[in-house]
Design an enzyme around this catalytic site. Structure first.
Site, short mmCIF file in Angstrom:
data_model
loop_
_atom_site.label_atom_id
_atom_site.label_comp_id
_atom_site.label_asym_id
_atom_site.label_seq_id
_atom_site.Cartn_x
_atom_site.Cartn_y
_atom_site.Cartn_z
N GLU A 46 0.83 -1.20 0.00
CA GLU A 46 0.00 0.00 0.00
C GLU A 46 0.87 1.25 0.00
OE1 GLU A 46 -2.58 2.35 -0.60
OE2 GLU A 46 -3.61 0.48 -0.05
N GLU B 198 -0.20 6.99 1.89
CA GLU B 198 0.20 7.20 3.27
C GLU B 198 -0.93 7.73 4.14
OE1 GLU B 198 3.81 8.40 0.67
OE2 GLU B 198 1.68 8.95 0.75
N SER C 291 8.07 5.54 5.04
CA SER C 291 7.88 6.98 4.86
C SER C 291 8.72 7.87 5.77
CB SER C 291 6.39 7.34 4.88
OG SER C 291 5.71 6.64 3.85
N CYS D 58 3.24 4.61 5.33
CA CYS D 58 2.50 3.88 4.30
C CYS D 58 2.30 2.44 4.74
CB CYS D 58 3.24 3.96 2.97
SG CYS D 58 4.96 3.40 3.08
N SER E 178 12.64 6.50 -0.85
CA SER E 178 12.15 7.56 0.02
C SER E 178 13.20 8.65 0.13
CB SER E 178 11.84 7.03 1.42
OG SER E 178 10.67 6.24 1.43
N HIS F 198 8.04 9.65 -1.71
CA HIS F 198 8.03 8.21 -1.47
C HIS F 198 7.49 7.51 -2.71
CE1 HIS F 198 8.95 9.11 2.68
NE2 HIS F 198 7.98 10.01 2.65
#
Length: 349
Positions: free
Chosen positions: A7, A10, A64, A78, A236, A249
């Protein structure tokens, strides 16, 4: 679209405290690194790289970023992280430093894999209830809203709370804004640049290579960049430029590719600054779909967003506006490429 994957979207939490001098005092920056690690352990992430200056400390996380100012903390995570579990320990540590919470803002987009999220992130209603129970009663001016768009897959979720009725907290500099950009369906060729090269290792060196190879370093050439490349892919970075931060990110996998960009600025900056920054971001990723959330007390910033993106082949499909305590106006705009727009029209027919 993949059935399941990482996923990218965030969750973002911003906490404001009062009781310390943000210029002279270190405030929250006095928090021991071990205490921060304990907070992040509850969130289910770790620090992988860090940098700081006279104004604040910036941490790249396994999921993140974290920014620590004397009277403000921003955590952005995230995956399936438990971001809201950071609130109780941060409030506790703040009290030990003589700081009291005076403002809170929580934002996120629409998850790509919502069924994979743990409670309370299974629904925005549950998240709001969790926030309501976690915050002190002194933050009595509260509002929660889901800002819609014409695309069901893109909505902006906002919760804000303050200890005063004003739209902006008294200690936030006048004219400051925050831009949060979410991008999906990244250009596949450009997304491949965020995969480790054969024989490469995850870490700062890989991150620096990705920063240079993709042109991310040119978005704000004056910023000090702290970057990290992940194995087998992903990226990142945090940028620090005086008292301002920026962060990017990237989850580059086909089927659920995603990238985010966030920065802060001032309406008193050169009006062309935000235009040029957004253009450079689009050039790095070439997303088919993009949303931009602008938080500010002025309408001067979000009106420039479409002016920056439409010449890049992105058409504005929706625009929603709302006001929140301790935040001001939040404007949520969505954009798609001409190719994506044609495909959406065909599906509607």
């Amino acid at each position: 679209m993949a059935v399941s994957g990482f996923e990218g979207f965030e969750k973002r939490l911003e906490l404001h405290f009062s009781g310390d001098d943000p210029v002279v005092g270190m405030g929250l920056r006095h928090l021991d690194f071990q205490l921060l690690e304990q907070v992040l352990h509850a969130v289910q992430c770790t620090v992988v790289s860090a940098v700081g200056n006279h104004y604040f400390d910036a941490y790249v996380l396994s999921e993140s970023s974290l920014f620590v100012y004397p009277t403000k903390i921003i955590i952005k995570t995230c995956g399936t992280t438990q971001l809201l579990k950071s609130i109780p320990p941060l409030l506790h540590h703040g009290r030990r430093l003589g700081l009291a919470l005076c403002g809170c803002r929580y934002t996120r987009g629409s998850f790509i894999f919502p069924k994979a999220q743990p409670f309370p992130y299974t629904s925005f209603r549950d998240e709001v209830m969790y926030l309501e129970q976690s915050l002190p009663a002194t933050l009595c001016f509260r509002k929660a809203s889901v800002m819609p768009s014409k695309m069901s897959s893109h909505s902006w979720h906002v919760f804000s709370a303050s200890d005063e009725p004003h739209m902006v907290l008294r200690h936030i500099p006048d004219g400051m804004y925050t831009i949060e950009v979410c991008m999906t369906d990244l250009d596949r060729v450009l997304a491949r640049k965020f995969f480790l090269r054969p024989g490469g290792k995850a870490g700062d060196v890989a991150g620096k290579e990705m920063t240079e190879l993709t042109g991310i370093g040119d978005i704000n050439p004056g910023a000090l960049i702290c970057d990290f490349g992940f194995d087998p892919c992903g990226y990142s970075m945090n940028g620090i430029d005086g008292d301002r931060y920026s962060t990017i990110h990237v989850t580059p996998e086909d089927g659920y590719s995603y990238a985010s960009f966030e920065c802060v600025g001032s309406i008193y900056d050169d009006q062309n600054d935000v235009v040029q920054v957004l253009k450079k971001v689009v050039q790095v990723f070439r997303p088919a779909t993009m949303s931009v959330s602008t938080t500010c007390t002025s309408h001067e910033v979000w009106t420039r967003v479409a002016a920056a993106l439409e010449p890049m082949g992105l058409k504005c499909r929706s625009c929603a506006v709302d006001e929140f305590p301790a935040a001001g106006s939040v404007v949520f705009q969505t954009f798609t490429t001409r190719r994506k727009e044609k495909r959406l029209v065909e599906v509607d027919m």
